[in-house]
Design an enzyme around this catalytic site. Structure first.
Site, short mmCIF file in Angstrom:
data_model
loop_
_atom_site.label_atom_id
_atom_site.label_comp_id
_atom_site.label_asym_id
_atom_site.label_seq_id
_atom_site.Cartn_x
_atom_site.Cartn_y
_atom_site.Cartn_z
N HIS A 98 18.00 38.92 61.02
CA HIS A 98 17.97 38.74 62.48
C HIS A 98 17.95 40.09 63.16
O HIS A 98 18.35 41.09 62.59
CB HIS A 98 19.18 37.91 62.95
N HIS A 100 19.15 42.16 66.58
CA HIS A 100 20.06 42.17 67.73
C HIS A 100 19.36 42.80 68.93
O HIS A 100 18.75 43.86 68.79
CB HIS A 100 21.29 43.04 67.44
#
Ligand SMILES: [Zn+2]
Length: 137
Positions: A98, A100
């Site tokens: 992922h 940020h």
């Protein structure tokens, strides 16, 4: 073993969704560094960025500016950081890749203040070592 981000992407776990398409979702981080801290997550499960096929990496990062613009408008943040952690040593909490997006505010403190000072010699030696692996990586 279950994966929280696979569960969120599959609708089996709640999250505060800010975006979704066929291959990605974006959610607000439940433990934000600063208000508006969001995560862009590919639906396909890979642990680290080095496990994702090139097209997947490209597609993932393509979503980041669009989402960052929306976050900046919604929060009134003055800037933002993009972070992508891989491995426990790098503070990756959920082992599903992922990105940020962390809004930054002039009025709040900046946690990125502590930096090392490297010597030219150290940097020259390290750059040489890394270059040897770049083409074969
Ligand atoms: Zn997963």
């Amino acid at each position: 073993m279950g994966c929280l981000f696979c569960d969120i992407a599959g609708g089996r776990h709640d999250a505060h969704l800010i975006y979704e398409d066929d291959s990605h979702i974006a959610i607000l981080d439940k433990y934000p560094i600063q208000p508006g801290h969001s995560l862009v997550i590919p639906r396909e499960h890979h642990e680290k960025i080095i496990d994702v096929p090139e097209e997947g990496v490209s597609s993932l990062f393509t979503k980041v500016p669009m989402l960052a613009r929306a976050i900046l408008k919604a929060t009134g943040a003055d800037g933002f950081n993009i972070g992508q952690n891989n491995g426990k040593a790098a503070n990756q909490i959920i082992p599903h890749v992922h990105v940020h997006i962390i809004p930054r505010y002039e009025k709040l403190s900046n946690p990125w203040k502590r930096r090392m000072i490297a010597t030219d010699e150290e940097l020259r030696e390290l750059a040489g070592r890394i270059r040897k692996f770049v083409s074969s990586a």
